[in-house]
Scaffold this active site. Structure first.
Site, mmCIF file in Angstrom:
data_model
loop_
_atom_site.group_PDB
_atom_site.id
_atom_site.type_symbol
_atom_site.label_atom_id
_atom_site.label_comp_id
_atom_site.label_asym_id
_atom_site.label_seq_id
_atom_site.Cartn_x
_atom_site.Cartn_y
_atom_site.Cartn_z
ATOM 1 N N SER A 7 0.830 -1.097 -0.028
ATOM 2 C CA SER A 7 0.002 -0.012 -0.008
ATOM 3 C C SER A 7 0.893 1.181 -0.087
ATOM 4 O O SER A 7 1.776 1.573 0.970
ATOM 5 C CB SER A 7 -0.908 0.068 1.391
ATOM 6 O OG SER A 7 -1.381 1.488 1.445
ATOM 7 N N HIS A 32 -1.240 -1.732 -3.920
ATOM 8 C CA HIS A 32 -2.629 -1.395 -3.343
ATOM 9 C C HIS A 32 -2.671 0.062 -3.277
ATOM 10 O O HIS A 32 -1.983 0.710 -2.505
ATOM 11 C CB HIS A 32 -2.438 -2.031 -2.040
ATOM 12 C CG HIS A 32 -3.777 -2.069 -1.213
ATOM 13 N ND1 HIS A 32 -4.721 -3.019 -1.255
ATOM 14 C CD2 HIS A 32 -4.159 -1.036 -0.098
ATOM 15 C CE1 HIS A 32 -5.851 -2.500 -0.676
ATOM 16 N NE2 HIS A 32 -5.609 -1.250 0.252
ATOM 17 N N ASP A 34 -5.136 3.066 -2.266
ATOM 18 C CA ASP A 34 -6.200 3.562 -0.821
ATOM 19 C C ASP A 34 -6.973 4.817 -1.444
ATOM 20 O O ASP A 34 -6.346 5.860 -1.017
ATOM 21 C CB ASP A 34 -5.595 3.416 0.448
ATOM 22 C CG ASP A 34 -5.150 2.065 0.881
ATOM 23 O OD1 ASP A 34 -5.971 1.225 1.002
ATOM 24 O OD2 ASP A 34 -4.262 2.123 1.319
ATOM 25 N N MET A 36 -9.540 7.317 -0.309
ATOM 26 C CA MET A 36 -10.473 7.976 0.791
ATOM 27 C C MET A 36 -10.951 9.260 0.577
ATOM 28 O O MET A 36 -10.415 10.240 -0.100
ATOM 29 C CB MET A 36 -9.695 8.026 1.927
ATOM 30 C CG MET A 36 -8.792 6.925 2.352
ATOM 31 S SD MET A 36 -7.647 7.030 3.761
ATOM 32 C CE MET A 36 -6.966 5.309 3.813
ATOM 33 N N HIS A 65 -8.384 0.208 -3.727
ATOM 34 C CA HIS A 65 -9.367 -0.043 -2.372
ATOM 35 C C HIS A 65 -9.967 1.294 -2.351
ATOM 36 O O HIS A 65 -9.416 2.357 -1.594
ATOM 37 C CB HIS A 65 -8.534 -0.520 -1.285
ATOM 38 C CG HIS A 65 -9.251 -0.507 -0.050
ATOM 39 N ND1 HIS A 65 -8.399 -0.417 1.196
ATOM 40 C CD2 HIS A 65 -10.718 -0.739 0.451
ATOM 41 C CE1 HIS A 65 -9.378 -0.584 2.331
ATOM 42 N NE2 HIS A 65 -10.504 -0.710 1.590
ATOM 43 N N MET A 67 -12.581 3.654 -0.206
ATOM 44 C CA MET A 67 -13.060 3.732 1.048
ATOM 45 C C MET A 67 -13.786 5.076 0.936
ATOM 46 O O MET A 67 -13.477 6.265 1.389
ATOM 47 C CB MET A 67 -11.868 3.962 2.178
ATOM 48 C CG MET A 67 -11.102 2.596 2.595
ATOM 49 S SD MET A 67 -9.838 2.870 3.456
ATOM 50 C CE MET A 67 -8.740 2.887 2.031
ATOM 51 N N MET A 135 -10.558 -6.395 6.484
ATOM 52 C CA MET A 135 -9.728 -5.191 7.251
ATOM 53 C C MET A 135 -9.306 -5.806 8.398
ATOM 54 O O MET A 135 -10.036 -6.426 9.376
ATOM 55 C CB MET A 135 -10.519 -3.886 7.328
ATOM 56 C CG MET A 135 -10.834 -3.319 5.842
ATOM 57 S SD MET A 135 -9.681 -2.780 5.079
ATOM 58 C CE MET A 135 -8.545 -1.784 6.027
ATOM 59 N N ASP A 173 -5.897 -6.625 4.954
ATOM 60 C CA ASP A 173 -5.189 -5.226 4.989
ATOM 61 C C ASP A 173 -5.005 -4.613 6.257
ATOM 62 O O ASP A 173 -6.291 -4.291 6.760
ATOM 63 C CB ASP A 173 -6.160 -4.467 4.051
ATOM 64 C CG ASP A 173 -5.654 -2.959 3.896
ATOM 65 O OD1 ASP A 173 -4.424 -2.685 3.966
ATOM 66 O OD2 ASP A 173 -6.396 -2.339 2.936
HETATM 67 C C1 DX5 Z 1 -6.058 1.418 5.865
HETATM 68 C C2 DX5 Z 1 -5.597 1.184 4.386
HETATM 69 C C3 DX5 Z 1 -4.394 0.200 4.300
HETATM 70 C C4 DX5 Z 1 -3.140 0.827 4.956
HETATM 71 C C5 DX5 Z 1 -2.339 -0.423 5.465
HETATM 72 O O1 DX5 Z 1 -7.170 2.264 5.727
HETATM 73 O O2 DX5 Z 1 -6.724 0.567 3.782
HETATM 74 O O3 DX5 Z 1 -4.235 -0.185 3.064
HETATM 75 O O4 DX5 Z 1 -2.335 1.595 4.024
HETATM 76 O O5 DX5 Z 1 -1.189 0.137 6.005
HETATM 77 P P1 DX5 Z 1 -0.200 -0.646 7.089
HETATM 78 O O6 DX5 Z 1 0.036 -1.796 6.565
HETATM 79 O O7 DX5 Z 1 0.479 0.610 7.502
HETATM 80 O O8 DX5 Z 1 -1.113 -1.011 8.142
HETATM 81 ZN ZN ZN Z 2 -6.309 -0.586 1.827
#
Ligand code: DX5
Ligand code: ZN
Length: 214
Positions: A7, A32, A34, A36, A65, A67, A135, A173
């Site tokens: 990620s 990956h 993310d 948001m 991903h 969110m 998650m 994740d």
């Molecule tokens: C959190 C994200 C993850 C995050 C994981 O909301 O969906 O993908 O980046 O990061 P680490 O591996 O640092 O927990």
């Molecule tokens: Zn993620």
């Protein structure tokens, strides 16, 4: 074979081009990304312009991903560059229609469950999924501690996929490192997302290899 999906959330974005090269050489399987919206989660990250630029610089599959609230509004947009497109069970209205829409674009479909959602809630959606994401932290931020409750959810989903005779990737994740990765793998995870553990290291390739060889 376990797949690694780093990620980039905690990456230095101005260094991303070089970091992606290093990750490619280290043998990661996908990236990956993310997304948001500051509504579904209390944080804002990046959107499709960044994803488009990343797509132009790598052949790695992009594991996007979402969110965001009401993800169905943005499927057509994100499907342009995503190879895997996941959205949250808790964020949508007609989740089956959204999964179908993703597949219509020729993109791999995935649904995500937050720590508060029981895996049984998505059993009837599994035939529409190419991947399921569990998650292991509250979504929104990188660098959090792994929640062990994710392990039983992975096992339950692995069993249910077997029962329904479905070949689905099981992704986990949040909080993945050399200690938690083997636990997730034994519980049934086949794709490991790792953000902070890889991007905080001075030698990212060593961290990738460390998790990949577990
Ligand atoms: C959190 C994200 C993850 C995050 C994981 O909301 O969906 O993908 O980046 O990061 P680490 O591996 O640092 O927990
Ligand atoms: Zn993620």
């Amino acid at each position: 074979m376990i797949k690694i999906s780093p990620s980039v959330l905690t990456a230095d974005f101005l260094e991303l081009k070089h970091d992606i090269k290093k990750l490619e050489e280290a043998g990661v399987d996908m990236l990956h990304l993310d997304v948001m919206d500051g509504e579904f989660v209390p944080n804002i990250s990046f959107g499709n312009p960044i994803i488009k630029s990343i797509k132009e610089h790598t052949n790695l599959p992009l594991d996007v991903h979402l969110m965001i609230n009401k993800p169905h509004r943005y499927i057509d947009e994100f499907a342009k560059y995503a190879d895997y497109l996941s959205f949250h069970y808790e964020a949508g209205s007609d989740n089956a229609a959204t999964l179908k829409r993703i597949r219509e674009h020729g993109v791999k479909s995935a649904i995500v469950i937050k720590p508060c959602t029981e895996p049984e809630k998505i059993f009837d959606l599994l035939p529409l999924c190419d991947m399921v994401l569990v998650m292991s932290v509250e979504p929104g931020f990188g660098g959090q501690k792994f929640m062990p409750a994710a392990l039983s959810k992975l096992s339950v989903l692995r069993e249910e996929c077997k029962r329904q005779n479905l070949d689905i990737l099981l992704e986990v994740d949040g909080g993945i490192n050399a200690q938690t990765a083997p636990l997730a793998i034994s519980a049934g995870a086949t794709v490991l997302v790792a953000g902070n553990y890889i991007f905080s290291a001075s030698d990212m390739a060593a961290r990738v290899k460390e998790i990949k060889l577990l």
